[in-house]
Every structure is written in C-alpha cells, then in structure tokens.
Design a protein around this motif. Sequence first.
Motif, PDB file in Angstrom:
ATOM      1  N   THR A   1      -1.975  12.681  -1.915  1.00 23.96           N
ATOM      2  CA  THR A   1      -1.070  13.838  -1.876  1.00 23.96           C
ATOM      3  C   THR A   1      -1.441  14.808  -0.755  1.00 23.96           C
ATOM      4  O   THR A   1      -0.763  15.814  -0.560  1.00 23.96           O
ATOM      5  CB  THR A   1      -1.110  14.601  -3.218  1.00 23.96           C
ATOM      6  N   VAL A   2      -2.513  14.501  -0.042  1.00 21.17           N
ATOM      7  CA  VAL A   2      -2.991  15.437   0.982  1.00 21.17           C
ATOM      8  C   VAL A   2      -2.037  15.457   2.173  1.00 21.17           C
ATOM      9  O   VAL A   2      -1.624  14.417   2.667  1.00 21.17           O
ATOM     10  CB  VAL A   2      -4.418  15.049   1.453  1.00 21.17           C
TER      11      VAL A   2
ATOM     12  N   ARG B   1      -1.191   6.856  -4.281  1.00 15.18           N
ATOM     13  CA  ARG B   1      -0.622   7.829  -3.343  1.00 15.18           C
ATOM     14  C   ARG B   1      -1.609   8.954  -3.048  1.00 15.18           C
ATOM     15  O   ARG B   1      -2.161   9.548  -3.966  1.00 15.18           O
ATOM     16  CB  ARG B   1       0.664   8.425  -3.926  1.00 15.18           C
TER      17      ARG B   1
ATOM     18  N   LYS C   1       0.822  -1.212   0.000  1.00 17.26           N
ATOM     19  CA  LYS C   1       0.000   0.000   0.000  1.00 17.26           C
ATOM     20  C   LYS C   1       0.861   1.270   0.000  1.00 17.26           C
ATOM     21  O   LYS C   1       2.043   1.244   0.321  1.00 17.26           O
ATOM     22  CB  LYS C   1      -0.875   0.027   1.252  1.00 17.26           C
ATOM     23  N   TYR C   2       0.199   2.377  -0.332  1.00 14.77           N
ATOM     24  CA  TYR C   2       0.759   3.695  -0.050  1.00 14.77           C
ATOM     25  C   TYR C   2       0.317   4.080   1.362  1.00 14.77           C
ATOM     26  O   TYR C   2      -0.847   3.859   1.725  1.00 14.77           O
ATOM     27  CB  TYR C   2       0.261   4.737  -1.046  1.00 14.77           C
ATOM     28  N   VAL C   3       1.235   4.618   2.129  1.00 14.33           N
ATOM     29  CA  VAL C   3       0.916   4.920   3.525  1.00 14.33           C
ATOM     30  C   VAL C   3       1.352   6.329   3.902  1.00 14.33           C
ATOM     31  O   VAL C   3       2.281   6.897   3.331  1.00 14.33           O
ATOM     32  CB  VAL C   3       1.618   3.929   4.487  1.00 14.33           C
ATOM     33  N   GLN C   4       0.640   6.852   4.873  1.00 12.71           N
ATOM     34  CA  GLN C   4       1.110   8.025   5.613  1.00 12.71           C
ATOM     35  C   GLN C   4       0.942   7.686   7.089  1.00 12.71           C
ATOM     36  O   GLN C   4      -0.087   7.126   7.479  1.00 12.71           O
ATOM     37  CB  GLN C   4       0.260   9.269   5.319  1.00 12.71           C
TER      38      GLN C   4
END
Lengths: 192, 392
Positions: free
Chosen positions: A62-63, A60, A33-36
Amino acid sequence: MKDIVEIRWHGRGGQGAKTASLLLADAAFNTGKYVQGFPEYGPERMGAPMTAYNRISSERSTVHSNIYEPDYVVVVDETLLSAVDVTAGLKKEGAIVINSGKAPEELRAKLHGYEGRVCTIDAGKISTEELGKNFPNTPMLAAIVKVSGVVEPEAFVKDMEASFKHKFASKPQVIEGNMRALKRSMEEVRIG
Amino acid sequence: MGIRERLSGNEAVAYAMKQINPDVMGAYPITPSTEIPQYFSAYVDNGEVDTEFIAVESEHSAMSTCIGAEAAGARAISATSSCGLCYMTEMLYVAASSRLPITLAVCCRALSGPINIHNDHSDAMGVRDAGWIMLFAETNQEAYDNYLQAMRIGEAVGLPVMVCQDGFITSHAIENIELEETDKVKKFVGQYKPQHYLLNKDEPMAVGAFGMPAYYMEAKRQQAQAMIDAKDVIRKVGKEFGEMTGRTYGLVENFMMDDAEEAIVLIGSSAGTAKEAIRQLREQGRKVGLVKIRSFRPFPSEELAESLKNVKAFAVMDKDDSFNAHCGPIFAETSAALYAAGISAPKGINYIYGLGGRDVRVDSIKHVFSQLDKIVETGKTGETYRYLEVRE
C-alpha cells in the motif's frame, strides 16, 4: 512487509528506463504478482538523469512513496555512475546491473564501496547487433530478470514473446530481433 | 467476478468513462490529467463509445461545455488538474448552483508558484466551497470505483461530483486493479433521466437565471440541503457497489481505529503509506490508527467525531495550506466537527505535508506518530500548526 522486491531504475530522459520499469511490472503481473511501476518525473528533458521504480510482491503493497532502500538497481546509462549516487541505499544482499561493456570489477571502484553483486551487460551492443539500433530497454529488462529472479526466467521469455507478438504484429522481424536480444542478454550478463 | 488488470490511475478513470459511455466530454489538456481525455479520445475515434468529444481552448470552456450539455439533458464529463481547475472555478459554481450533476476527474497537482507539476491538494482545496461533491482516492482502484459511483451519487441529489486522485502518485503509477464487466457497470450506473432539462419541449425552462435577494438565499439553502442529502446517498451507493464488487465504501475509512489511542486523519494516496507505517507500529504493540477521508464534500463530521472521540491525540494532515497563520482546511473542519459533537478531550495538531510532490515515506508518518507520543506523554499539545519534513 514480507516477500517484496524493490527495484530502482536510473536512466536518462528518452532512453526508456520508464518503459522498461513498466515492462517489468507487466511481466511480474503476468506471473500473478502485485506490482507497482512508476517514474519519478523531473523537468522532462532528453538526456537528463531520471529515476523509475518497481515494487513487486505477492501481497499488495500500500506504500505510495519512492524507494530509498532498493533490493536492486538498474543503470541504463553507464555515464550516470559519475553523475548520480546510484548505489544509495542499495541492499548489499541485492545487486546492481549496469549497461556497460566493461567487466564488473572495473566498475566496482566507481560504486562508493558497494559490497553486493555488480553485474554488467552490454545492452547497447546487443541491441545494435540484434535490432540495428541502440534500444537498451529489452536487454536491460532481461538482465535484471536473470539477476533478480523476480520473475521466473522461462515464464518471462514466454510472456515477452507473447507481448512482442501483440505489439509488433505487423513487423515480425522486430519480434525475432527482440527475442534474440532478450535471450542473449540473459546469457551474457556478467555477475561479479 | 472482477477482471484482474494492471493500469495507471489515469488509464483506470478513462476506462471507467469508456464503460459508462457518457454523452458529452468537454476537455482541455493539463498535466497530470492530460492522459484521461487523451485515452478517451482514442475510444471516441475507434468508435468504442459514441460520446460527443468537444476539444475546447480552455478549462473555462471545457466546464461551460459540460454545463450546456448537462442542462440540455445529457451526461457530461471532463478532466483537469491544478491551474486548469482554477481556471474552471467560475463555471464550477455555475454547475453546482444550476444543480447539474456533471462528473469531473481531477488529478490533484500543486498550484504556482514556484511552478510545479507534482502532487498536492491545493487545486481541489481551493475550490472546496464551489458546491461540488468531492471524493478522493487512495489508489487507482479507488479512482476507478469512485468514478463508477459518481454519477449515481450526483444525479440522485442534483450536484456535480469531482473524482479526485493524486497526480503522478496514482495517476501515472501502474498497479494491480480489479475491473468490473462493462454490462455490470452499465447496469449499476444506469441511464440518466433528468427531472428537468432544456431539450424537453413539454417543459420550457431557463437555466442560470438571475436571482434577486428575494430568491437567492432560498436557492442556496436548497443547494446546502442537497449536500446534506448526499451523505446518505454516498453511503447507500457505496454499499450497493460493495454488494456488486466486494469493495464497500462510506464517507470515511477507519483503519485500525477500534482501540487506537493515537490517530492520523488524511486524504488521498498517503493513506496507503500511513497504513504500512501503522502495521509496523502495531507490530511493536502501539495503538495507532488512521481515518482516511473519502468524501471531503459532504464533510464527514459525525464520522470523524465518532472515530476520534476516544483517542488521546490526533494529527490532521493537510496536503495544502490555507495561509491563514492558523491551519489547513481539513484540520479546521475536523476540529469544528469535534467541537460540534461536544468532544474536547483528544489533543489535535495539524501537519502541512507533501506540498509540490515532497515525498511522503513510511518514516514520515512514523515521525508524526512520534510527535503524538510526546503530546500524550507530556499532556502538552505545543504548536498546533506544523510543517512536516521541511528545511527551515
């Protein structure tokens, strides 16, 4: 933005909510996954309410802002229920997972009419029994994975085992304790 | 093929430093950049780099250390934030005017007071006339990529480079990142071969000499020329970097600007949030776009004029205030860029936003576009100096 799960963590400084959010980001990352994963820093002090966040998505995001309408909320310390509006903005299709020995219905009354799923897990008890200390991190992480399905549970267990083996290479008893805590939490989380 | 990883912005910059293995780091800790020298010092301690790590008692000394090392012929680096950057200011001017291509990682943070550890651009904007090249990152990926390009750019024109990212918002947030293999990085960055340096016994020289009125201005004119020359170097290095990684960089990034009637101009992490707002507005058929400034020094005046010449209205967003009862620095320079290019049709306003970590949401950006709508509808610009989402 489709296919994105947003999670907000509430804890107290020193309880490891930030670390748990980073571990969840790691686990999701390891499944492609894309993660933040990021904390909201306040005046750092032990015991003060703090917040951490996760965005997990297949594309992704972008926030770069905090999360105001989360899909899931994790409360690492039950006493926060009377101090912080933990369900603020929480989507009713989602869920809240609270570290507590109480039944979900007992806590619902404190959640300002939240209509979604209320889940409890006695992370303190599990941690004390399996690790000998109150580190609610690992059980809370396992509970949110179970409830949200944001990471496939089997892959999650495998990934965590590998990461514990790496992290605690010289302390095998800690690896076993953490793995027991993890699996127990996934079984014992009460979904109301 | 890049290496898939997840790192915070600080981890990413420290990793770039490790891959480059510079000669000297002079450093003093300050939130939120502390982790950079902290991680790097571990690389030093583990023998993963052979950098001379000089722990000093202040940022003034950290930059002085870099100046001494770079003048001697070494590659020197540091990292700082906020009042640490202020405390370096005197030496920042010395570094630039001595034409020493030092690389400084900056995690942008508000200045006091009230005392605040969170992100805005007051620190970097406060030293904008120090003569440094200043690159800004939207993401951890860009912080890493900009760092890998910084030495190539700075060493080509003989100017120091600040690689700026937003404190906490990217410095402390874990996100996916694509890292490059170290051998490729080393090949791309190359060896530092200074033209003139103190340790060259065949060419005795002085650095930091006194400049009388008869010479001072010529020295400054050459410094100005180096900054002008830097524009092309930044483009060339950004293109070459793109050939290696697939991620090409210029002075600005235009996002959905081709047919845009309304545009936002800004710097840093809020660009990502603005992109999401623009995607959502575009789904409603709105012709909106973003110009993200990557290189603030040199200032991309021609690029901005080109990007904005056909819009009906634009908002320049400054994450600091000049307190000049007029506007922030990016608005001032963007307006000057349009004026210099003879463009006067687009109506422009300035928003001061995100000070001291005030969260910038997708809705914040949508609000700015709603104000641009009003300007387009009425033809009236109204107040040009505005604060976004503030209680007053």
